[in-house]
Design a protein around this motif. Sequence first.
Motif, PDB file in Angstrom:
ATOM      1  N   ALA A  10       0.830  -1.212   0.000  1.00 19.83           N
ATOM      2  CA  ALA A  10       0.000   0.000   0.000  1.00 19.83           C
ATOM      3  C   ALA A  10       0.861   1.258   0.000  1.00 19.83           C
ATOM      4  O   ALA A  10       2.027   1.237   0.392  1.00 19.83           O
ATOM      5  N   LEU A  11       0.261   2.351  -0.420  1.00 22.35           N
ATOM      6  CA  LEU A  11       0.872   3.664  -0.297  1.00 22.35           C
ATOM      7  C   LEU A  11       1.004   3.987   1.187  1.00 22.35           C
ATOM      8  O   LEU A  11       0.098   3.710   1.977  1.00 22.35           O
ATOM      9  N   THR A  12       2.116   4.568   1.575  1.00 22.15           N
ATOM     10  CA  THR A  12       2.321   4.983   2.962  1.00 22.15           C
ATOM     11  C   THR A  12       2.474   6.492   2.984  1.00 22.15           C
ATOM     12  O   THR A  12       3.278   7.041   2.239  1.00 22.15           O
ATOM     13  N   VAL A  13       1.706   7.135   3.822  1.00 20.92           N
ATOM     14  CA  VAL A  13       1.817   8.580   4.010  1.00 20.92           C
ATOM     15  C   VAL A  13       2.090   8.819   5.494  1.00 20.92           C
ATOM     16  O   VAL A  13       1.290   8.436   6.340  1.00 20.92           O
ATOM     17  N   ALA A  14       3.234   9.416   5.782  1.00 16.04           N
ATOM     18  CA  ALA A  14       3.578   9.765   7.167  1.00 16.04           C
ATOM     19  C   ALA A  14       3.056  11.172   7.415  1.00 16.04           C
ATOM     20  O   ALA A  14       3.533  12.129   6.816  1.00 16.04           O
ATOM     21  N   THR A  15       2.058  11.281   8.268  1.00 20.12           N
ATOM     22  CA  THR A  15       1.398  12.547   8.531  1.00 20.12           C
ATOM     23  C   THR A  15       1.742  13.037   9.933  1.00 20.12           C
ATOM     24  O   THR A  15       1.626  12.277  10.895  1.00 20.12           O
ATOM     25  N   PRO A  16       2.174  14.308  10.060  1.00 21.86           N
ATOM     26  CA  PRO A  16       2.457  14.822  11.405  1.00 21.86           C
ATOM     27  C   PRO A  16       1.228  14.671  12.306  1.00 21.86           C
ATOM     28  O   PRO A  16       0.099  14.918  11.891  1.00 21.86           O
ATOM     29  N   GLY A  17       1.479  14.225  13.516  1.00 20.05           N
ATOM     30  CA  GLY A  17       0.394  14.075  14.481  1.00 20.05           C
ATOM     31  C   GLY A  17      -0.408  12.795  14.337  1.00 20.05           C
ATOM     32  O   GLY A  17      -1.390  12.604  15.055  1.00 20.05           O
ATOM     33  N   ASP A  18      -0.020  11.901  13.424  1.00 20.21           N
ATOM     34  CA  ASP A  18      -0.746  10.640  13.261  1.00 20.21           C
ATOM     35  C   ASP A  18      -0.652   9.846  14.566  1.00 20.21           C
ATOM     36  O   ASP A  18       0.445   9.523  15.029  1.00 20.21           O
ATOM     37  N   PRO A  19      -1.790   9.538  15.196  1.00 22.26           N
ATOM     38  CA  PRO A  19      -1.749   8.818  16.474  1.00 22.26           C
ATOM     39  C   PRO A  19      -1.190   7.398  16.360  1.00 22.26           C
ATOM     40  O   PRO A  19      -0.822   6.808  17.373  1.00 22.26           O
ATOM     41  N   ALA A  20      -1.079   6.872  15.152  1.00 24.31           N
ATOM     42  CA  ALA A  20      -0.541   5.525  14.982  1.00 24.31           C
ATOM     43  C   ALA A  20       0.994   5.513  14.940  1.00 24.31           C
ATOM     44  O   ALA A  20       1.605   4.443  14.960  1.00 24.31           O
ATOM     45  N   THR A  21       1.616   6.681  14.876  1.00 24.08           N
ATOM     46  CA  THR A  21       3.082   6.744  14.816  1.00 24.08           C
ATOM     47  C   THR A  21       3.674   6.318  16.150  1.00 24.08           C
ATOM     48  O   THR A  21       3.366   6.908  17.182  1.00 24.08           O
ATOM     49  N   PRO A  22       4.539   5.297  16.141  1.00 23.73           N
ATOM     50  CA  PRO A  22       5.184   4.902  17.393  1.00 23.73           C
ATOM     51  C   PRO A  22       6.355   5.836  17.726  1.00 23.73           C
ATOM     52  O   PRO A  22       7.149   6.186  16.856  1.00 23.73           O
ATOM     53  N   PHE A  23       6.440   6.237  18.994  1.00 24.30           N
ATOM     54  CA  PHE A  23       7.502   7.090  19.504  1.00 24.30           C
ATOM     55  C   PHE A  23       8.249   6.344  20.604  1.00 24.30           C
ATOM     56  O   PHE A  23       7.630   5.644  21.397  1.00 24.30           O
ATOM     57  N   VAL A  24       9.573   6.547  20.651  1.00 20.74           N
ATOM     58  CA  VAL A  24      10.363   6.008  21.756  1.00 20.74           C
ATOM     59  C   VAL A  24      11.343   7.060  22.242  1.00 20.74           C
ATOM     60  O   VAL A  24      11.775   7.935  21.484  1.00 20.74           O
ATOM     61  N   SER A  25      11.671   6.948  23.502  1.00 15.15           N
ATOM     62  CA  SER A  25      12.726   7.753  24.095  1.00 15.15           C
ATOM     63  C   SER A  25      13.937   6.839  24.232  1.00 15.15           C
ATOM     64  O   SER A  25      13.817   5.709  24.727  1.00 15.15           O
TER      65      SER A  25
END
Length: 166
Positions: A10-25
């Motif tokens: 599928a096409l992938t679009v990385a959108t700022p603020g997407d709640p599905a984006t995983p973040f790590v410290s």
Amino acid sequence: MIPDDDPSRALTVATPGDPATPFVSLVGNTYAMLITGEQTNGQYCLIEMRVPDGGGPPPHRHDFEEMFTVLEGELEFTFRGEKHLVRAGSTVNIPANAPHNFRNVSGAPARMLCMCTPAGQDEYFLRIGTPVTGWDAPAPRLTADEQAAQRARAADLAATYRSEFL
């Protein structure tokens, strides 16, 4: 000959603020996995990195290519022992197997994109970092035991993700 299109991808679009984006410290930095190896069939991954003043990983090397584009601020990249000051708008390519690290010595936060090819660094960061809810989440305050466990996990998994700490 170019292979046929794979309609299962599928096409992938990385959108700022997407709640599905995983973040790590990780090591005081915050990393967002914008495009994962799972989404690119393992070809590459794209990670946004926010690096506070003084932040950056220890010296290391790995057997894959890594490219950084500095979006805001400036960072000091050490490549094969030589320091290079890299400012916003510049792109750095780190060849596979070369010893390197970066450090924010600017006195202000920095932001950059990191692309690794092939993918895998995204999975590594997700396995060793501490999940956070987003850019505004404070870096977790790990106890000495938790920091030691995170370092041990990073060292234990390094070979699996084709990396070596120096």
